[in-house]
Design a protein around this motif. Structure first.
Motif, PDB file in Angstrom:
ATOM      1  N   THR A   1       0.831  -1.202   0.000  1.00 14.92           N
ATOM      2  CA  THR A   1       0.000   0.000   0.000  1.00 14.92           C
ATOM      3  C   THR A   1       0.867   1.254   0.000  1.00 14.92           C
ATOM      4  O   THR A   1       0.494   2.281  -0.567  1.00 14.92           O
ATOM      5  CB  THR A   1      -0.938   0.016   1.209  1.00 14.92           C
ATOM      6  N   HIS A   2       2.054   1.189   0.648  1.00 12.73           N
ATOM      7  CA  HIS A   2       3.097   2.216   0.511  1.00 12.73           C
ATOM      8  C   HIS A   2       4.414   1.538   0.871  1.00 12.73           C
ATOM      9  O   HIS A   2       4.438   0.441   1.453  1.00 12.73           O
ATOM     10  CB  HIS A   2       2.817   3.453   1.374  1.00 12.73           C
ATOM     11  N   PRO A   3       5.546   2.114   0.508  1.00 15.04           N
ATOM     12  CA  PRO A   3       6.844   1.411   0.595  1.00 15.04           C
ATOM     13  C   PRO A   3       7.151   0.743   1.926  1.00 15.04           C
ATOM     14  O   PRO A   3       7.740  -0.344   1.959  1.00 15.04           O
ATOM     15  CB  PRO A   3       7.855   2.532   0.285  1.00 15.04           C
ATOM     16  N   ASN A   4       6.777   1.346   3.040  1.00 13.30           N
ATOM     17  CA  ASN A   4       7.120   0.779   4.345  1.00 13.30           C
ATOM     18  C   ASN A   4       5.978   0.010   4.993  1.00 13.30           C
ATOM     19  O   ASN A   4       6.067  -0.365   6.158  1.00 13.30           O
ATOM     20  CB  ASN A   4       7.579   1.908   5.287  1.00 13.30           C
ATOM     21  N   SER A   5       4.923  -0.219   4.245  1.00 19.10           N
ATOM     22  CA  SER A   5       3.742  -0.856   4.818  1.00 19.10           C
ATOM     23  C   SER A   5       3.865  -2.370   4.852  1.00 19.10           C
ATOM     24  O   SER A   5       4.502  -2.986   3.993  1.00 19.10           O
ATOM     25  CB  SER A   5       2.496  -0.473   4.007  1.00 19.10           C
ATOM     26  N   GLU A   6       3.230  -2.975   5.861  1.00 23.98           N
ATOM     27  CA  GLU A   6       3.134  -4.428   5.914  1.00 23.98           C
ATOM     28  C   GLU A   6       1.902  -4.924   5.174  1.00 23.98           C
ATOM     29  O   GLU A   6       1.720  -6.119   4.980  1.00 23.98           O
ATOM     30  CB  GLU A   6       3.062  -4.895   7.374  1.00 23.98           C
ATOM     31  N   TYR A   7       1.052  -3.999   4.741  1.00 27.31           N
ATOM     32  CA  TYR A   7      -0.182  -4.357   4.050  1.00 27.31           C
ATOM     33  C   TYR A   7       0.032  -4.365   2.537  1.00 27.31           C
ATOM     34  O   TYR A   7       0.714  -3.484   1.993  1.00 27.31           O
ATOM     35  CB  TYR A   7      -1.301  -3.385   4.414  1.00 27.31           C
ATOM     36  N   THR A   8      -0.566  -5.353   1.885  1.00 29.38           N
ATOM     37  CA  THR A   8      -0.395  -5.496   0.448  1.00 29.38           C
ATOM     38  C   THR A   8      -1.737  -5.682  -0.252  1.00 29.38           C
ATOM     39  O   THR A   8      -2.764  -5.907   0.396  1.00 29.38           O
ATOM     40  CB  THR A   8       0.499  -6.713   0.123  1.00 29.38           C
ATOM     41  N   TYR A   9      -1.720  -5.599  -1.557  1.00 32.31           N
ATOM     42  CA  TYR A   9      -2.901  -5.844  -2.378  1.00 32.31           C
ATOM     43  C   TYR A   9      -2.449  -6.426  -3.710  1.00 32.31           C
ATOM     44  O   TYR A   9      -1.253  -6.393  -4.056  1.00 32.31           O
ATOM     45  CB  TYR A   9      -3.679  -4.536  -2.589  1.00 32.31           C
ATOM     46  N   TRP A  10      -3.401  -6.974  -4.430  1.00 28.41           N
ATOM     47  CA  TRP A  10      -3.095  -7.550  -5.739  1.00 28.41           C
ATOM     48  C   TRP A  10      -3.428  -6.548  -6.837  1.00 28.41           C
ATOM     49  O   TRP A  10      -4.447  -5.871  -6.782  1.00 28.41           O
ATOM     50  CB  TRP A  10      -3.878  -8.832  -5.958  1.00 28.41           C
ATOM     51  N   GLU A  11      -2.569  -6.484  -7.832  1.00 29.47           N
ATOM     52  CA  GLU A  11      -2.797  -5.593  -8.971  1.00 29.47           C
ATOM     53  C   GLU A  11      -2.758  -6.415 -10.254  1.00 29.47           C
ATOM     54  O   GLU A  11      -1.889  -7.259 -10.451  1.00 29.47           O
ATOM     55  CB  GLU A  11      -1.724  -4.500  -9.021  1.00 29.47           C
ATOM     56  N   GLY A  12      -3.732  -6.138 -11.129  1.00 24.73           N
ATOM     57  CA  GLY A  12      -3.762  -6.838 -12.415  1.00 24.73           C
ATOM     58  C   GLY A  12      -4.244  -8.267 -12.282  1.00 24.73           C
ATOM     59  O   GLY A  12      -4.951  -8.636 -11.342  1.00 24.73           O
ATOM     60  N   GLY A  13      -3.863  -9.096 -13.222  1.00 23.47           N
ATOM     61  CA  GLY A  13      -4.267 -10.493 -13.225  1.00 23.47           C
ATOM     62  C   GLY A  13      -5.628 -10.690 -13.866  1.00 23.47           C
ATOM     63  O   GLY A  13      -6.286  -9.746 -14.316  1.00 23.47           O
ATOM     64  N   ASN A  14      -6.047 -11.935 -13.900  1.00 23.60           N
ATOM     65  CA  ASN A  14      -7.325 -12.309 -14.499  1.00 23.60           C
ATOM     66  C   ASN A  14      -8.139 -13.135 -13.511  1.00 23.60           C
ATOM     67  O   ASN A  14      -7.587 -13.951 -12.769  1.00 23.60           O
ATOM     68  CB  ASN A  14      -7.094 -13.127 -15.775  1.00 23.60           C
ATOM     69  N   THR A  15      -9.438 -12.918 -13.502  1.00 25.44           N
ATOM     70  CA  THR A  15     -10.312 -13.658 -12.599  1.00 25.44           C
ATOM     71  C   THR A  15     -11.128 -14.687 -13.367  1.00 25.44           C
ATOM     72  O   THR A  15     -11.495 -14.480 -14.531  1.00 25.44           O
ATOM     73  CB  THR A  15     -11.263 -12.703 -11.852  1.00 25.44           C
ATOM     74  N   PHE A  16     -11.400 -15.797 -12.686  1.00 23.80           N
ATOM     75  CA  PHE A  16     -12.168 -16.888 -13.278  1.00 23.80           C
ATOM     76  C   PHE A  16     -13.086 -17.474 -12.217  1.00 23.80           C
ATOM     77  O   PHE A  16     -12.848 -17.341 -11.012  1.00 23.80           O
ATOM     78  CB  PHE A  16     -11.250 -18.011 -13.783  1.00 23.80           C
ATOM     79  N   LEU A  17     -14.108 -18.172 -12.666  1.00 20.13           N
ATOM     80  CA  LEU A  17     -14.865 -19.080 -11.819  1.00 20.13           C
ATOM     81  C   LEU A  17     -14.484 -20.484 -12.243  1.00 20.13           C
ATOM     82  O   LEU A  17     -14.546 -20.832 -13.429  1.00 20.13           O
ATOM     83  CB  LEU A  17     -16.371 -18.880 -11.985  1.00 20.13           C
TER      84      LEU A  17
END
Length: 359
Positions: free
Chosen positions: A155-171
């Motif tokens: 979420t910012h350079p020193n953060s322990e929190y992350t998120y996913w960017e891009g990729g493709n979703t499926f069922l």
């Protein structure tokens, strides 16, 4: 509209669940209550009491659980434990918000710490789906929403929190067969009420998709279904007996001067219908300033036996199958600081009022 029918998939799964409940494992302590093991439904010891449960462990499980226990040299050992006592997947637990995953429909998610990819184990601790996905949602009625080829970002350079960017979703299904491309990940859709090629009459509260092999799948949208329920129930009139049909057995409520209390639904309506009616009237005639948001079945508040079916063996509310949605009315009667709410739990019979804050 009454949403009570189930798909063939979910009906077959319900039979499997009923059979599995007879084989549920139950925790027990050793003599000095320092270690935990598990007995089967017959009271026979299947897993000896050799697990340090000081970091928490379910008091019962069906087939497989996540285990985290401290070691004598102050390390943390994590693994999956099957009902046969087999330990698998060392250091491969999938954690969300520091809570390990819980078995659902005979499957449990794992994460390969080396590749940062997720997969799925079956009830015997065997790899059902290899760790090839960035994220895997829980199994819902034999189907899974997944994210593939995404990039983890901070979420910012020193953060322990992350998120996913891009990729493709499926069922996909539990055999890793792709069903639908570009499928959303989340709990907004009801996987236990699915229309396949027009099984049900699909209104505006259904989200529609086309499968890879050309079938038409439609999933009921919980939030839209709540509004549909209210508008159809009170289309002709707003009466107490009509509201009573949309109530859970007990209503939890709060007032300005007291903490949360519980009361029989019929008794509560007799005392409070005159306060609820104008709220519903505002929804029906369009005069109300309102919104609907997903809430939560707080298991510390909603702890009666009638609600046990809405909670899994890890003690978590089954929000993905039986969510709570809150109808919030702003500026009630022109008071800019006023906000009132009605909470509805999705049940097998549709939405039911379970909590009210109207004073």
């Amino acid at each position: 509209m009454k949403y009570i029918a189930l798909t063939l998939i979910s009906m077959l799964f319900s039979y499997a669940v009923n059979a599995q409940n007879k084989d549920k494992m139950h925790a027990f302590f050793n003599q000095d209550s320092t270690l935990v093991g598990y007995k089967n439904a017959k009271g026979e010891i299947v897993i000896p009491a050799n697990i340090d449960a000081s970091l928490g462990i379910p008091d019962s499980f069906q087939n497989i659980i996540s285990v985290i226990e401290p070691t004598k040299d102050d390390r943390i050992l994590s693994y999956f434990l099957t009902k046969e006592g087999k330990r698998v997947g060392k250091d491969s637990l999938y954690m969300f918000d520091n809570v390990p995953d819980c078995e659902n429909e005979g499957f449990i998610r794992f994460r390969d710490q080396n590749t940062d990819k997720m997969g799925l184990l079956n009830s015997k601790g065997e790899i059902q789906i290899p760790a090839i996905y960035s994220h895997i949602d829980r199994v819902k009625n034999g189907m899974i929403a997944v994210l593939k080829d995404a990039v983890r970002k901070k979420t910012h350079p020193n953060s322990e929190y992350t998120y996913w960017e891009g990729g493709n979703t499926f069922l996909i299904d539990t055999n890793n067969n792709e069903l639908i491309e570009k499928f959303p990940i989340g709990d907004e859709l009801n996987f236990h009420l699915v229309s396949i090629d027009g099984t049900y009459i699909e209104g505006d509260d259904w989200e529609k998709f086309t499968t890879i092999d050309g079938k038409n799948f439609a999933f009921l949208n919980f939030e839209k279904a709540l509004l549909t329920t209210i508008k159809q129930q009170f289309a002709l009139d707003i009466r107490e007996e009509l509201l009573s049909e949309l109530c859970f057995d007990t209503i939890t409520y709060s007032t300005n001067n007291t903490s949360l209390q519980k009361k029989d639904a019929m008794e509560y309506l007799d005392e409070n219908f005159d306060k609820i009616k104008p709220i519903l009237q505002g929804i029906m005639d369009g005069s109300a300033d309102y919104f609907i948001s997903k809430s939560h079945l707080n298991t510390f508040i909603f702890d009666s036996p009638a609600l046990y079916k809405y909670i899994n063996h890890c003690g978590d509310a089954k929000d993905w199958q039986y969510p709570v949605y809150q109808l919030v009315i702003n500026n009630f009667n022109g008071n800019k600081n006023s906000q009132k709410s009605l909470d509805f739990l999705w049940t097998d019979e549709g939405f039911r009022l379970i909590m009210a804050s109207i004073d």
